[in-house]
Design a protein around this motif. Structure first.
Motif, mmCIF file in Angstrom:
data_model
loop_
_atom_site.group_PDB
_atom_site.id
_atom_site.type_symbol
_atom_site.label_atom_id
_atom_site.label_comp_id
_atom_site.label_asym_id
_atom_site.label_seq_id
_atom_site.Cartn_x
_atom_site.Cartn_y
_atom_site.Cartn_z
ATOM 1 N N LEU A 413 -9.482 9.955 -11.437
ATOM 2 C CA LEU A 413 -7.981 9.235 -11.688
ATOM 3 C C LEU A 413 -7.112 10.590 -12.279
ATOM 4 O O LEU A 413 -7.742 11.628 -12.778
ATOM 5 C CB LEU A 413 -8.113 8.314 -12.795
ATOM 6 C CG LEU A 413 -8.907 7.074 -12.528
ATOM 7 C CD1 LEU A 413 -9.192 6.187 -13.828
ATOM 8 C CD2 LEU A 413 -8.309 6.481 -11.615
ATOM 9 N N GLN A 414 -5.937 10.589 -12.018
ATOM 10 C CA GLN A 414 -5.148 11.645 -12.602
ATOM 11 C C GLN A 414 -4.544 11.303 -13.735
ATOM 12 O O GLN A 414 -4.310 9.981 -14.234
ATOM 13 C CB GLN A 414 -3.704 11.571 -11.526
ATOM 14 C CG GLN A 414 -4.146 12.220 -10.168
ATOM 15 C CD GLN A 414 -2.859 12.509 -9.267
ATOM 16 O OE1 GLN A 414 -1.862 11.756 -9.273
ATOM 17 N NE2 GLN A 414 -2.815 13.363 -8.297
ATOM 18 N N PRO A 439 -3.350 17.092 -13.498
ATOM 19 C CA PRO A 439 -4.651 17.103 -13.420
ATOM 20 C C PRO A 439 -5.531 15.795 -13.213
ATOM 21 O O PRO A 439 -5.017 14.789 -13.267
ATOM 22 C CB PRO A 439 -5.049 17.541 -14.597
ATOM 23 C CG PRO A 439 -3.908 17.137 -15.559
ATOM 24 C CD PRO A 439 -2.685 17.202 -14.650
ATOM 25 N N TYR A 440 -6.783 15.836 -12.818
ATOM 26 C CA TYR A 440 -7.298 14.730 -12.630
ATOM 27 C C TYR A 440 -9.000 14.900 -13.454
ATOM 28 O O TYR A 440 -9.111 15.804 -13.885
ATOM 29 C CB TYR A 440 -7.926 14.489 -11.173
ATOM 30 C CG TYR A 440 -8.879 15.666 -10.676
ATOM 31 C CD1 TYR A 440 -10.265 15.195 -10.592
ATOM 32 C CD2 TYR A 440 -8.460 16.814 -10.199
ATOM 33 C CE1 TYR A 440 -11.167 16.087 -10.134
ATOM 34 C CE2 TYR A 440 -9.403 17.792 -9.779
ATOM 35 C CZ TYR A 440 -10.768 17.433 -9.664
ATOM 36 O OH TYR A 440 -11.643 18.362 -9.131
ATOM 37 N N LEU A 458 -4.696 8.226 -18.223
ATOM 38 C CA LEU A 458 -4.659 8.211 -16.966
ATOM 39 C C LEU A 458 -3.837 7.357 -16.249
ATOM 40 O O LEU A 458 -3.155 6.426 -16.873
ATOM 41 C CB LEU A 458 -6.420 7.674 -16.439
ATOM 42 C CG LEU A 458 -7.124 8.885 -17.259
ATOM 43 C CD1 LEU A 458 -8.703 8.251 -17.410
ATOM 44 C CD2 LEU A 458 -7.108 10.402 -16.456
ATOM 45 N N GLU A 459 -3.783 7.295 -14.799
ATOM 46 C CA GLU A 459 -3.014 6.306 -14.194
ATOM 47 C C GLU A 459 -3.276 4.909 -14.390
ATOM 48 O O GLU A 459 -2.577 4.138 -13.963
ATOM 49 C CB GLU A 459 -3.067 6.773 -12.567
ATOM 50 C CG GLU A 459 -4.414 6.983 -12.204
ATOM 51 C CD GLU A 459 -4.238 7.399 -10.468
ATOM 52 O OE1 GLU A 459 -3.565 6.797 -9.836
ATOM 53 O OE2 GLU A 459 -5.075 8.345 -10.307
ATOM 54 N N ASN A 460 -4.579 4.516 -14.871
ATOM 55 C CA ASN A 460 -4.972 3.098 -15.006
ATOM 56 C C ASN A 460 -4.621 2.899 -16.400
ATOM 57 O O ASN A 460 -5.055 1.785 -16.911
ATOM 58 C CB ASN A 460 -6.321 3.025 -14.672
ATOM 59 C CG ASN A 460 -7.461 3.871 -15.456
ATOM 60 O OD1 ASN A 460 -7.039 4.589 -16.195
ATOM 61 N ND2 ASN A 460 -8.660 3.330 -15.461
ATOM 62 N N SER A 487 -13.463 18.023 -13.630
ATOM 63 C CA SER A 487 -12.200 17.823 -14.030
ATOM 64 C C SER A 487 -11.294 19.173 -13.768
ATOM 65 O O SER A 487 -12.091 20.063 -13.932
ATOM 66 C CB SER A 487 -11.946 16.944 -15.284
ATOM 67 O OG SER A 487 -10.625 17.404 -15.785
ATOM 68 N N ASN A 488 -10.069 19.153 -13.297
ATOM 69 C CA ASN A 488 -9.452 20.631 -13.414
ATOM 70 C C ASN A 488 -8.397 20.718 -14.490
ATOM 71 O O ASN A 488 -7.367 21.202 -14.554
ATOM 72 C CB ASN A 488 -8.789 20.564 -12.256
ATOM 73 C CG ASN A 488 -7.610 19.548 -11.718
ATOM 74 O OD1 ASN A 488 -7.588 18.644 -12.623
ATOM 75 N ND2 ASN A 488 -6.523 19.762 -10.801
#
Length: 652
Positions: A413-414, A439-440, A458-460, A487-488
């Motif tokens: 997820l981003q 980042p994700y 996160l996107e959720n 993760s980045n």
């Protein structure tokens, strides 16, 4: 006409007795035999009429004597009120700093005090409420002594609290004739923006203290921008209420030594910021002084204190990470790292921030230590391991009362949402960022709790970074490992401000100054023993504040104890630890006041008065008693003499 002891009037019924006796005697005729009454007929008739008149006059005189005595003992009087109630005047006298302004007769507070003293009455009791004290049931002499000791205070007026106090006083004094007087300039400040007069029970008289001038130039506030440990910039905010001014002088002092000076001009009703660069002054006990002679003088000086930037102690436990060593440089941080098996708890307890970096399991000894560490004000940040021991982590969160960790979620997820409204990100971004390289995170452990603050989401809509406000500290939770395999985030521009602010909020640095009258929580970085306490000492005032000590700091709670602006020293057994500055609230410089005419129109129980002298005299005159018993006693005495004259002049 009213009576103090009306029950005595029942004795008037006994006046019927002499009336009945007199009437009975008048009807009784006495016969006297005589040889020849024809010659004495005229004389007998004349004596009989004279005797009747004498008896009626004697009866009237006696009735007046007894009636006068009965009325005298019942103590009649004239008054607008009921005399059986005591007279009491409740006075609220606003002694906030704004009442130090000059009026037509002189300083507003001083003139008000003098007029109250000159118009207090011995037969009246008083209650005096100021912004700092409450005195109840004072005599006129006690009121005078109290007023002579009353000075201006840095505590703002709070009319809502005054009205509440009046209602409570009115309910407790039901057998008293109460007069309620509010004497104030009715300045609009932080506490007097919305005043609820709808619940006022007794009638209240309002007297407004009116300053003669309606313009003012003041130092509104100040903020500091440090450059390094010895250099910084001072920004003073100057507020002008009134016409434009030119060639105003302002200077910065370190203690009593002038450091910088400049002149400036300011437009009508303008707020202007002045800049002062300061070099090579790591410890600064400063004040800014404005050369100005407007309505108020207390706002021409502002105190502040500065200290060398303290390094933040950061300890990383667990996996070695290159991003932490890059962020926590040696110039601003005392950074160290250790494995979970080599923790030196004696060193760990002196840290401001402890980072648990991807520990697979949290030992019980570390859990117990971290629980005590947070209770002592320490901050912890946890970066989970991809394959963590869920029970050991939840044991720690349970002790921190921060909820529990849910099982691993393997969704990629981003990170798409930043909580710009949270103080954590204050000053980080100039504006909201809509388009950036998100980042994700592919491994996530979310915490189930209602206490978390989502900082990054996160996107959720699940939280990637959460903060938890514990009793005395902060706790931060990353939902994902920060290892590049999962993760980045460490390659994102967000990583630096996030860890920088986590460390920054772990150490509450002293601010440049505090406000008198506010509830100030001040953190002093020092260690004291159980039998030691910190004290606050100034030039004219010293006291021991409420305080709570932790392992490496002491939290001070300072509220209404201070009354004088200035630089104060925090001392431990006579040794100075730190200097702190206190200033008066800038709302005391406001020239906005309540409109009493509108207030009295909205509530019929409010009435305005123009003069303290006239109001107090009218209240006393209205309740003044005119005693009549002396007149009735005089009537009884005159009637008695009248009866004696009748007995001597009218002979049978």
């Amino acid at each position: 006409m009213q009576f103090k002891q009306p029950e005595i009037l029942y004795f008037l019924l006994f006046l019927l007795v002499p009336i009945l006796v007199h009437l009975f005697q008048l009807q009784k005729l006495k016969k006297t035999p005589f040889s020849n009454v024809a010659f004495l007929q005229k004389i007998s008739l004349k004596n009989r009429k004279s005797s009747k008149l004498k008896k009626w006059l004697i009866l009237t005189a006696r009735l007046l004597v007894f009636s006068g005595l009965i009325f005298a003992f019942s103590q009649p009087y004239f008054s607008d009120e009921i005399h059986s109630k005591k007279q009491h005047t409740f006075i609220y006298l606003d002694n906030s700093l704004s009442t130090s302004a000059k009026g037509k007769k002189g300083e507003l507070l001083a003139v008000a005090i003098q007029e109250i003293i000159e118009n207090s009455f011995e037969n009246v009791s008083y209650s005096l409420l100021t912004n700092t004290d409450f005195y109840e049931n004072l005599s006129a002499e006690e009121l005078k002594k109290t007023l002579l000791l009353t000075k201006t205070s840095g505590k703002e007026s709070d009319l809502n609290a005054v009205l509440l106090q009046i209602n409570l006083h009115f309910l407790s004094k039901i057998k008293t004739l109460n007069n309620y007087v509010l004497i104030s300039d009715f300045q609009i400040n932080n506490k007097n923006t919305e005043i609820d007069f709808t619940n006022v029970t007794p009638p209240i008289s309002l007297i407004k203290l009116q300053p003669e001038q309606n313009y003012n130039l003041s130092i509104d506030s100040l903020y500091i921008e440090p450059k390094d440990n010895t250099d910084f910039d001072i920004y003073a905010v100057i507020k002008n209420q009134g016409a434009a001014k030119e060639n105003i002088s302002i200077a910065v002092f370190n203690s009593e030594n002038p450091i910088a000076k400049q002149t400036f001009s300011i437009a009508q009703n303008e707020t202007k910021t002045l800049h002062f660069p300061i070099q090579n002054n790591p410890n600064f006990k400063g004040n800014i002084q404005l050369e100005n002679d407007d309505v108020f003088h207390f706002d021409n000086r502002l105190f502040f204190s500065l200290h060398p930037q303290q390094k933040i102690n950061v300890l990383s436990i667990g996996k070695t990470a290159t991003f932490t060593t890059r962020i926590f440089n040696k110039e601003a941080y005392n950074f160290s790292s250790t494995s979970v098996t080599n923790i030196n708890y004696a060193i760990a307890e002196n840290q401001n921030l402890i980072i648990l970096n991807e520990l697979q399991e949290i030992p019980n000894s570390l859990t117990d230590f971290l629980s005590g560490f947070t209770k002592n004000g320490g901050t912890i940040a946890i970066i989970p391991n991809a394959f963590l021991n869920l029970n050991s982590y939840n044991q720690l969160l349970s002790k921190l009362k921060a909820g529990f960790i849910q099982p691993l979620a393997r969704d990629s997820l981003q990170i798409t949402a930043i909580n710009y409204n949270h103080p954590f990100f204050t000053g980080v971004f100039e504006k909201s960022i809509q388009n950036f390289q998100y980042p994700y995170a592919s491994f996530n452990y979310w915490v189930k709790t209602s206490k978390q603050n989502k900082l990054l989401s996160l996107e959720n809509e699940q939280s990637f970074l959460s903060s938890f406000n514990l009793n005395n500290s902060n706790f931060y939770w990353f939902s994902s490992p920060l290892d590049p395999a999962y993760s980045n985030f460490t390659y994102s521009p967000l990583v630096v401000p996030v860890f920088y602010n986590i460390a920054k909020f772990s150490l509450n640095k002293p601010i440049s100054y505090y406000t008198i009258g506010a509830q100030n929580n001040i953190e002093i970085p020092t260690r004291i023993s159980k039998d030691q306490v910190l004290s606050i000492e100034g030039v004219e005032q010293s006291f021991i504040p409420l305080q709570q000590s932790y392992t490496n700091k002491v939290n001070l709670q300072i509220g209404d104890q201070l009354s004088q602006a200035g630089i104060y020293q925090v001392k431990n057994e006579g040794n100075s630890i730190q200097s702190i500055a206190f200033n008066y609230s800038n709302t005391e410089s406001s020239l906005r006041f309540l409109d009493l005419n509108n207030l009295s129109k909205e509530n019929s129980k409010l009435n305005t008065a123009n003069s303290i002298k006239e109001l107090l005299y009218e209240n006393h005159k209205k309740n003044e008693v005119t005693w009549l018993w002396k007149w009735f006693l005089a009537l009884a005495i005159v009637s008695l003499f009248f009866e004696i004259l009748i007995l001597k002049l009218f002979k049978p």
